[in-house]
Design an enzyme around this catalytic site. Structure first.
Site, short mmCIF file in Angstrom:
data_model
loop_
_atom_site.label_atom_id
_atom_site.label_comp_id
_atom_site.label_asym_id
_atom_site.label_seq_id
_atom_site.Cartn_x
_atom_site.Cartn_y
_atom_site.Cartn_z
CD GLU A 1 16.40 -72.07 -43.78
OE1 GLU A 1 16.46 -73.32 -43.89
OE2 GLU A 1 17.06 -71.43 -42.95
CB SER B 1 -5.75 -64.75 -52.12
OG SER B 1 -4.91 -65.88 -52.20
CG HIS C 1 2.47 -59.44 -45.33
ND1 HIS C 1 2.10 -59.92 -46.57
CD2 HIS C 1 1.34 -59.40 -44.60
CE1 HIS C 1 0.81 -60.16 -46.58
NE2 HIS C 1 0.32 -59.85 -45.41
CB SER C 2 4.16 -62.96 -47.85
OG SER C 2 4.38 -62.03 -48.90
#
Length: 440
Positions: free
Chosen positions: A99, A185, A331-332
């Site tokens: 959030e 990443s 997923h993200s």
């Protein structure tokens, strides 16, 4: 052994009939160095679906009942409660940070909904000094190793308390003291790196294992092939732990591969492999514990494929409408999973087969947990996360000069030139930057 026509030939007398049986000489068997096999005289290609599928090992059913008592790990109440509290605390942190990103407070976030059992079950089976190479959805491993909430928040906010000094994007955690290598990443780069670390541990007789986490999507990268092959041929004490949640980033497994998942690849590399129910924390624990024991004792790699699903914490389900489900379990924060899976599908996994609800059923069945404890813990865990969250927001960002440190022992001339250029720029135009938000 008989001498026949000028050469040695093996013979045997069969029991009962005393009939002599002739065994082919070594010249009649394949002598190719690349494989162990027999000759055949029938043309036949091997079918990819020759078996019905590797079975999924589990200990608990969906109601938290132990299926086979001999597979019960018989963990003490204190340990199982730590499992549960780590998983639910991770859920709470996920919800708040998700959030927070949606409100523009942080730039990026990835939740762990539905995969908590894979994190905690595997982490609990490891030694505290075992080295961990994560992908980016293993925050529960660090949480089980008592990584402070304040440092989770500091990393995501990139503030002055961040161990990485604000130079990594959110959820790229790392902690030397807890033997957790900083996440990077690019997909699958950690796989050959983990094998190298395991080979070093083997050469040092360190009595240590390396565990490498990745998803089924990362297993399609070339680095996975290189890592598997190196681990097998160099006989490294490494555990390859694949979280197969069915969708990689957005590609379903039906488009990701044609074989029987990831565990089926292990034997082709000469790697001991198993498929487990990733929503069963005890199955994950048992498999990882045995893989660790044998990897260290025998110096060989193991592959664990944990079948799971990326979804929503069940405690939130009742409060959400179908439209609200639309934005949870992606997923993200850069992903919209409604484009490739239905709300009904997510709803099924939330209600019917979630690792947290399964473990809660087990705890309640043992009389180790009840609704009052659940309510109190939810309140307490949210308070702990919110305190860390508020502290992270108040802290300043790292000093801009840290952009140039920690790479070279002595700063090279080109980098020093860039640092001086930034200083001149900020001196001339500093009023246009929020420098008061950074450490002096």
């Amino acid at each position: 052994i008989l001498w026949v026509d000028g050469e040695v030939r093996p013979w045997v007398l069969s029991r009962g009939t005393q009939e002599q049986q002739h065994f082919p000489s070594l010249d009649d068997k394949p002598q190719f160095p690349g494989a162990s096999a027999e000759f055949v005289d029938k043309l036949e290609f091997i079918q990819p679906n020759v078996i019905s599928g590797i079975p999924v090992y589990r200990v608990m059913d969906r109601q938290g009942q132990i299926i086979n008592p001999s597979e019960d790990p018989h963990l003490p109440q204190e340990t199982v409660l730590k499992f549960y509290k780590s998983m639910t605390l991770l859920n709470t942190m996920d919800r708040i940070l998700y959030e927070s990103q949606r409100q523009g407070r942080i730039s990026f976030y990835m939740t762990n909904y539905g995969e908590e059992g894979t994190h905690v079950g595997s982490a609990a089976a490891l030694d505290s000094t075992d080295l961990v190479f994560g992908q980016y959805r293993e925050a529960g491993v660090l949480m089980y190793r008592d990584y402070p909430l304040e440092l989770f928040m500091a990393q995501c906010y990139g503030n002055a308390s961040d161990l990485g000094k604000g130079r990594q994007m959110p959820v790229h955690y790392g902690c030397k003291e807890r033997h957790f290598v900083t996440i990077s990443s690019p997909l699958a780069t950690q796989i050959p790196q983990a094998v190298g670390a395991a080979y070093a541990a083997k050469r040092a007789n360190a009595n240590r294992v390396v565990i490498c986490y990745f998803g089924e999507g990362a297993a399609s990268e070339g680095d996975a092939h290189a890592g598997f092959n190196f681990a097998a041929t160099l006989e490294c004490p490494v555990i390859f732990f694949c979280r197969n949640n069915g969708y990689a980033i957005s590609t379903p497994t039906s488009e990701q591969y044609r074989g029987d998942g990831i565990a089926a690849r292990g034997p082709g590399y000469g790697i001991m492999s198993i498929r487990v129910d990733g929503n069963d924390v005890f199955a994950v624990y048992n498999a990882t514990k045995e893989a660790r024991r044998r990897a260290v004792a025998e110096n060989q790699p193991f592959l664990i494929e944990a079948m799971t699903y990326r979804c929503l914490p069940p405690v939130l389900l009742a409060a959400l409408t179908a439209s609200a489900l639309h934005w949870i379990g992606h997923h993200s924060t850069s992903d919209d999973s409604s484009a490739y899976r239905s709300v009904d599908e997510v709803n099924y996994w939330d209600k019917q087969d979630h690792p947290i609800s399964r473990l809660r059923h087990y705890l309640q069945g043992r009389g180790w947990w009840d609704d009052e404890q659940e309510k109190a813990w939810r309140k307490q865990s949210r308070k702990k996360v919110m305190e860390a969250f508020e502290q992270a927001e108040r802290k300043p960002k790292p000093n801009p000069n840290l952009l140039f440190s920690d790479v070279y022992q002595e700063m090279p001339a080109q980098l020093r030139k860039q640092q001086e250029s930034l200083a001149r720029h900020l001196q001339a135009y500093g009023e246009h930057y929020p420098l008061d938000h950074f450490e002096k």
